[in-house]
Structures are given as structure tokens and as C-alpha cells.
Design an enzyme around this catalytic site. Structure first.
Site, PDB file in Angstrom:
ATOM      1  CG  ASP A 115      -2.116   0.967   0.980  1.00 26.41           C
ATOM      2  OD1 ASP A 115      -2.037   1.778   0.020  1.00 26.41           O
ATOM      3  OD2 ASP A 115      -3.103   0.932   1.741  1.00 26.41           O
TER       4      ASP A 115
HETATM    5  C1  BGC Z   1      -4.867   3.464  -0.023  1.00 28.18           C
HETATM    6  C2  BGC Z   1      -4.963   2.460  -1.157  1.00 28.18           C
HETATM    7  C3  BGC Z   1      -4.732   3.156  -2.465  1.00 28.18           C
HETATM    8  C4  BGC Z   1      -3.378   3.836  -2.427  1.00 28.18           C
HETATM    9  C5  BGC Z   1      -3.048   4.574  -3.704  1.00 28.18           C
HETATM   10  C6  BGC Z   1      -3.592   4.274  -0.081  1.00 28.18           C
HETATM   11  O1  BGC Z   1      -3.625   5.313   0.842  1.00 28.18           O
HETATM   12  O2  BGC Z   1      -4.960   2.801   1.214  1.00 28.18           O
HETATM   13  O3  BGC Z   1      -6.206   1.833  -1.145  1.00 28.18           O
HETATM   14  O4  BGC Z   1      -4.837   2.261  -3.524  1.00 28.18           O
HETATM   15  O5  BGC Z   1      -3.359   4.777  -1.358  1.00 28.18           O
HETATM   16  O6  BGC Z   1      -3.834   5.696  -3.835  1.00 28.18           O
END
Ligand code: BGC
Length: 757
Positions: A232
């Protein structure tokens, strides 16, 4: 590209190049290696539409992205209980990705709704792992049919936003296997997502981004995952530990800081270069899966996709209450009240935020009806009662034959990044509903929210339509359902408790500092409410229709079976009303004779069927061992206990229509290890083990006095029960205390060793 070719490319790379490929080129791209002709690939959020950022990247939806179609969020699409529809939506999103050159969409998001408070519940599917898994598998199938990858997220036990980057989810193994893992497991096994995104949090002390048990032992070795694991955004804690554990791609890149650590670790002999090679191979495999299957003809037809978004919403909205008020008639005088009639709240905040193509409110469709009036009622910028707006709404309601109030949670009440602190709607909206209901007996509330809310006014209104965050076309779906053009067919994929305090995680959610204990164990959602026989506002699986359904003819293809066999269940469903409608037939299983603490019943199958008035269809289900199993920690696997199981067909988790039973025989014997403190009761359950004890009986004085089921003993029934209990719960070592002197510890231990052989 073949594995050999990829290996060949990797073999030509320098150590520096390999390490550097382990993180992105920028916020949304993998790195290119120009020297070797390796291209970069773009990834984008997800999940309910394409958030492709053109300029500066961010992961919270702050900066603008291209115009795209916003589909209903996960909370809504799960309520459709419609696999085909979700697959279709996935295909459309995949098509948009191909048209826009995006190789992987970051979704679906499948974390379990442990508490109604999780700020990100709107993106997630369900409190039930079966529903979440089915929806995820369908979404992935759809997207990947267009040769675009998905990234199922957030792996795992990431059910709160508070301290999401450092919290430690303490979950016992059985709960993990039965509740938090199965959605990932199902999707990985059935639909083979190209990528898995690990979560930010720790799981039992180890960050997901460096959790070998999860990323390698379970994901790859047990479930057969063959794609890449991406962090993530910002989830990396110890990069080298991550590579070793199975984390392939770091996003966003840490300006090369972590790549350098990988390089150094190889040079210092702390990381095997072969492990790094494998990581790079996995990254390249995904890059080429997309690049070699580019569809340059693909078009992102926004108008057509907007229409699809409306169809998805129509299947997803859930009619929660209808005291004969719906559907409304187009010639009636109706007051549309509330800001969300005009500008619905239809998506959540954060990384999934779509720059929507066009947003249609229900009012836009109703405005040409001569009897429809509109009053704004509230402004969701702030939760303050505006008496002028309320007075205007009350006046409009008084002059009409019915009032429809479009209410819900404002953006500020729920979002990625933080959790709610309560389950209430804004006070200003509750007040508005109460005031309108005082002057108008025919009130319908249409709700726009990503997670359950308390409804203190429920008895004062005649109808409630749950629109969730229904995507940019939600207004069209609302209009068509309110006026009967579409028969509602959504069902809740989560329980609406009466109040927050009823929720099983209430006492421990959101943890103490970084420690979050999942103490309710497997009793999440309806598994808990059912077991406690608690009243809820609306149960899991619940939803009304404008027609009625009758169930009959439940058939099991066998009455006894081994756990290696498949049970086929069929049931007839008839539309007994006067309009066409869709029913979600739900199959629940209960273990009637469990020695393990288990939920009363668990959803093990569902099918959505459309029926014309008077029409009957037979719906069938196939149940394998997993439908009867619990996770046995000692065995390290799912296990079916021999015994009788109830097969129930229900309209919701609280409304069973037909029941039958099947007797299942386990083929897997669990060999318990016995010891000096094993009780007699436990040993006697195991016939083979019990036989070894027989020679000891003669010497046990306690057994003598217990062998008294005849009247001669003179014991009253309670003393008899006491004696039996004493015996049952007596550990083997107590034989030494209650005997005639012929047994010592050595002899006893020899017998135990024999039993354990
Ligand atoms: C989120 C993800 C997301 C990623 C990219 C993170 O803060 O938890 O779900 O895909 O950012 O935007």
C-alpha cells in the site's frame, strides 16, 4: 512473455538496476529500463471507477484525475448480490483502463466490516467473508478479461483507519482463517488477481509489508498466488525484510532510499541475490502481461458506462421499509426534500475518489412531473439546523400527498483516513425528518451513506430506501425505484444494529494506542447478533421487494455424506405477487452438534433470480467441505466434525424459510495429543484412546463410586450428576489420588504414551 525470456532479461541487469526496479518510477508507474527495452507500466485507483491522475500524484484523491465514470461503491455493489453484474462492471472498468493505458487498477477492496465505524466501510463489501469473496472474484474476472490487472487489497486485517499505518491487528489464527482471509483466498484461488496489495498495519506484531507468513506461506504456497505483491502506498517499514518476505514492488518509490538498502543487503550477503531476481521477475511478468496485451482499439465510452452505472445502482439499492407507500404514483403531489435530491452523496472520500463524468440526482428525473416540488431542507456543509430550510420543507410536505427526504451522511462524516466516532446521522437531518413526519404521514427516507446509521425516526416514516454511495447515476436508480419502474432487489451485506454499542467489536474498537485486539473472534456481524439472539434494526441479507416470493421443495441429493463429497441442494422459488422481481435466495449452514464454539449459522451460498409474476424457478447450490468446516488450529486446516448439519434457505440471516438436515462424516481424523492433565471426559470421546484406559478402571476408587446408574447406589439425582461431572472433568493424573495403590506416575505415563502413538 515466457518465464525463460523474463529470466534472460533479468540476467542482463546489474544489481543496481534490479534493486531499483523494486520500487516505482513515480507515484503511479513501475520503472522502465531503457537499456534493455523494459517499459514502464501505469497503475491507478480504483476500485469503483478509474482515478487516473495526469499530473501530480497523491494517494488521497486530492489532486484532479481524468474524467471517469463513478460506479456504486463496494457497500452498494455487494448489496446487489449479483456476481454477473459486478463482473460486467469490472469489464467496463477494464475497458476504460485499456483505453487510458492503465495496466493495473487498485482494487477490489475486500476488508471485512468489523465495525460500522470504519471510515472506509463504503469501499468494502461486507461483514461476511463469503459475500466479500464472491464479489471480489467477480470484479477481478471482469477487469482481467480485458487484460488489465487488479490489486486485491488491503491484505490483511485492516478494518479500521485510525493509526492505519502503525496499528497492530491482533487476530487469532482461527478468526483470521474463517473471517479475515477467505475473501482474499477465494479471489486468489478462483480469479487469480495479477497483484495483491499488502496493508499498512501490522498483523500479530509483524507489518503486512514484511509478513512472510502472509505474503509467502499463505498467499503463494497455500493459495497458489502467482502475481506480484505491491505495498500500500507508503506501507514499507523494513524494505529488505519485505523482499525476503515476498513484497515485490514498493509504492510510491522512496526516492531510491530503499532500493539502495536492497543493493547493500545483497552486497553484504544479507539478501540472497536469487531472491531479488525472483522479485524482479515477478514485477516484469506483470508489466509484460499488460504491455503485450495492449488493446489500442479500446474506447472509454463514458456515456455507455454512465448507463451501466445506473443499472448497477438499480440492482444495489435496498428497500428497508415499506408500509404500503412505495412505489409512488407519478400523478401524486410529492415533496422532494433534502440537498441529496439535487446533489446526491454518491461516493466516498480518499483514494477511490472519481472525477465523475456526470452526476444525476433524483430530482433531475422527477422535475417534469407536475406534482413534484422541491425544498432543500438542509445543507450538509455543517451540521446546524437551518430553521428557514426546515420551515420551507415542512410547508412543502404539508401541501403534498407524500414527502421523500433525501438524507444521509455528509463527506465529513465518513472517509478514508479516519473512523467515525458514532453511528448517528447529522442532528440537523434527524430533526428535519422528525419535523416533516409531524405534518406528513406519508414519508419516505432515501439514505446516502457508506455504512449503517441509527434511525431514531424509523417508526415515524413509512418507507426507507438505502441508496448507499450509489455512484454518479444513483439519482436515476432512486427515481426508477421510487416510482416502480424498477423493482428493488438489493439485500444488505451487513447488519444494521439498533445502536453502536450492540456491535461485537464495540468494546475494543479502535484499540489502545497501536494495539487492536480482535477479541470478538469469529463473531463478526450476524454471526454475533444471531448467537446472542439480539434484535437488530435490519439483519444481514435483508431487503424488500414490490412483489412476494414463496419457497418450496427443498431437496438435498443425499441425507448422509462424507466430507469429501459434494452436496447438491435445490429449492423452488415462486413469484407470488403481481410484478416481476428478483429474489436473493440465501443458503445458510448450521453445525448442530459442534464441540467447537461456532456461529449459529453461516452463509454458504446465494443466487439472485428474476421471476415474472406466477413464475417458479429451481435454484441449486453445491456445497463442499468448506461449507461445513471450521478452522482447526491444532490440525492447521479446515475441519468438518462428523454429525448433523442444518441446511437452511432464508430470505435474510434472520428469516429462514425451509430447513433440512444432512449427516456428514469426517474423513480427517484429528489426532489429539493426550497428557497427564487430559480429562477422562475428553479421552472417553475417543473410542480408541478410551480402550487403553480400561485396564486402569479396576484400581480407580472414583470410578467405582461413579458406576452407579442404578437405584441401589442410593444417590440422589443431583449427587449422581455431581459424581458424573467429577469423573468427566477429572484429569488422568488424579487417578493417582483416587486409586487402590496399584498405579504410579510411570505406569500412567506409559499408558498415555501408548495412546499417543
Ligand atoms: C490506499 C490504497 C490506495 C493507495 C493509492 C492508499 O492510501 O490505502 O487503497 O490504492 O493509497 O492511492
Amino acid at each position: 512473455m515466457t518465464a525463460e525470456k523474463i529470466k534472460e532479461i533479468v540476467s542482463q541487469m546489474t544489481l543496481e538496476e534490479k534493486a531499483s526496479l523494486c520500487s516505482g518510477g513515480d507515484f503511479w508507474h513501475t520503472k522502465a529500463v531503457d537499456r534493455l527495452g523494459v517499459p514502464a507500466m501505469m497503475v491507478s485507483d480504483g476500485p469503483h471507477g478509474l482515478r487516473k491522475q495526469k499530473d501530480e500524484g497523491d494517494h488521497l484523491g486530492v489532486n484532479d484525475s481524468i474524467v471517469a465514470v463513478c460506479y456504486p461503491a463496494g457497500c452498494a455493489t455487494a448489496s446487489s448480490f449479483d456476481r454477473e453484474l459486478v463482473e460486467k462492471m469490472g469489464q467496463a472498468i477494464g475497458e476504460a483502463c485499456q483505453a487510458e493505458g492503465v495496466g493495473v487498477i487498485l482494487g477490489p477492496a475486500v476488508n471485512i466490516k468489523r465495525s460500522p465505524l470504519c471510515g472506509r466501510n463504503f469501499e468494502y463489501y461486507s461483514e461476511d467473508p463469503y459475500v466479500a469473496g464472491e464479489m471480489a472474484a467477480s470484479y477481478i474476472k471482469g477487469v482481467q478479461s480485458k487484460n488489465v490487472g487488479t490489486s486485491i487489497k488491503h491484505f490483511m486485517a485492516n478494518s479500521q483507519e485510525t493509526r492505519r499505518m502503525s496499528s497492530d491487528s491482533r487476530v487469532d489464527e482461527r478468526t483470521m482463517r474463517e473471517i479475515y482471509m477467505p475473501a482474499f483466498e477465494k479471489a486468489v484461488k478462483e480469479s487469480k488477481p495479477w497483484t495483491v496489495m499488502c496493508s499498512y498495519n501490522r498483523i500479530n506484531g509483524t507489518y503486512a509489508a514484511e509478513n512472510k507468513k502472509l505474503l509467502t506461506d499463505v498467499l503463494r504456497d497455500e493459495w497458489g498466488f502467482d502475481g506480484l505483491v505491491v505495498s500500500d502506498w507508503g506501507a514499507v517499514n523494513d524494505r529488505v525484510a519485505g523482499v525476503k518476505a515476498g513484497l515485490d514492488l514498493e509504492m510510491p518509490p522512496s526516492c531510491g532510499v530503499n532500493d539502495k538498502l536492497i543493493e547493500k543487503a545483497v552486497k553484504d550477503g544479507k539478501l540472497d541475490e536469487a531472491v531479488l531476481d525472483r522479485t524482479v521477475e515477478r514485477i516484469l511478468d506483470i508489466v509484460y502481461r499488460f504491455m503485450e496485451n495492449r488493446d489500442t482499439e479500446a474506447v472509454f465510452d463514458r456515456e455507455a458506462q454512465h448507463k451501466l452505472s445506473a443499472r448497477v445502482a438499480e440492482e444495489s439499492l435496498v428497500l428497508l421499509k415499506n408500509d404500503g407507500i412505495l412505489p409512488l404514483k407519478k400523478e401524486q403531489k410529492i415533496a422532494f426534500i433534502g440537498q441529496y435530491a439535487e446533489k446526491p452523496r454518491y461516493q466516498g472520500g480518499g483514494s477511490s475518489h472519481i472525477n465523475s463524468y456526470k452526476v444525476t440526482g433524483a430530482l433531475e428525473f422527477a422535475k417534469d412531473l407536475p406534482g413534484v416540488t422541491f425544498a432543500k431542507g438542509f445543507d450538509d456543509k455543517e451540521d446546524v439546523i437551518d430553521e428557514n430550510l426546515v420551515a420551507e420543507a415542512v410547508k412543502a410536505a404539508k401541501e403534498a400527498e407524500a414527502a421523500v427526504i433525501f438524507a444521509g451522511l455528509p463527506d465529513a462524516f465518513e472517509s478514508e483516513g479516519y473512523d467515525r466516532t458514532h453511528m448517528k446521522m447529522p442532528e440537523s437531518q434527524n430533526y428535519l425528518i422528525e419535523e416533516v413526519a409531524k405534518v406528513q404521514p406519508n414519508v419516505v427516507v432515501v439514505l446516502h451513506n457508506g455504512s449503517p446509521v441509527e434511525m431514531p425516526w424509523i417508526s415515524k416514516v413509512k418507507g426507507v430506501l438505502e441508496a448507499y454511495l450509489g455512484g454518479e447515476a444513483v439519482g436515476e436508480a432512486e427515481y426508477r425505484i421510487l416510482f416502480g419502474e424498477v423493482n428493488p432487489s438489493g439485500r444488505l451485506s451487513e447488519t444494521f444494529p439498533l445502536k453502536l454499542e450492540d456491535n461485537p467489536s464495540y468494546l475494543y474498537y479502535i484499540g489502545e494506542e497501536d494495539v487492536v485486539e480482535y477479541r470478538e473472534g469469529v463473531f463478526v456481524g450476524y454471526r454475533y447478533y444471531n448467537k446472542k439472539k439480539m434484535d437488530v434494526l435490519f439483519p444481514f441479507g435483508y431487503g424488500l421487494s414490490y412483489t412476494d416470493f414463496a419457497y418450496s421443495n427443498l431437496k438435498l441429493d443425499k441425507k448422509t455424506m462424507k466430507d469429501t463429497e459434494i452436496l447438491t441442494v435445490s429449492v423452488d422459488v415462486k413469484n407470488t405477487g403481481s410484478v416481476t422481481g428478483k429474489e436473493v435466495v440465501q443458503l445458510y449452514v448450521e453445525d448442530e452438534e459442534s464441540t467447537v464454539i461456532r456461529p449459529v449459522k453461516e452463509l454458504r451460498g446465494f443466487e439472485k433470480v428474476e421471476l415474472a409474476p406466477g413464475e417458479t424457478k429451481t435454484v441449486s447450490f453445491k456445497l463442499d467441505a468448506r461449507a461445513f468446516a471450521y478452522y482447526d488450529v491444532q490440525l492447521g486446516d479446515f475441519h468438518v466434525e462428523s454429525g448433523s448439519f442444518k441446511i437452511m434457505i432464508g430470505r435474510s440471516s434472520a428469516d429462514m424459510k425451509l430447513t433440512d438436515t444432512v449427516s456428514v462424516e469426517s474423513t480427517k481424523e484429528i489426532r489429539r495429543k493426550y497428557h497427564l492433565n487430559t480429562t477422562f471426559g475428553d479421552i472417553l470421546k475417543d473410542k480408541k484412546a478410551a480402550a487403553f484406559l480400561e485396564p486402569l478402571y479396576a484400581s480407580c476408587t472414583m470410578i467405582e463410586s461413579c458406576d452407579t446408574n442404578s437405584a441401589e447406589s442410593g444417590l440422589g439425582s443431583s449427587s449422581k450428576a455431581m459424581q458424573d461431572a467429577m469423573m468427566q472433568y477429572m484429569p488422568l493424573r488424579a487417578l493417582i489420588s483416587f486409586q487402590d495403590g496399584t498405579i504410579d506416575f510411570e505406569k500412567l505415563q506409559q499408558i498415555i504414551d501408548k495412546i499417543n502413538q
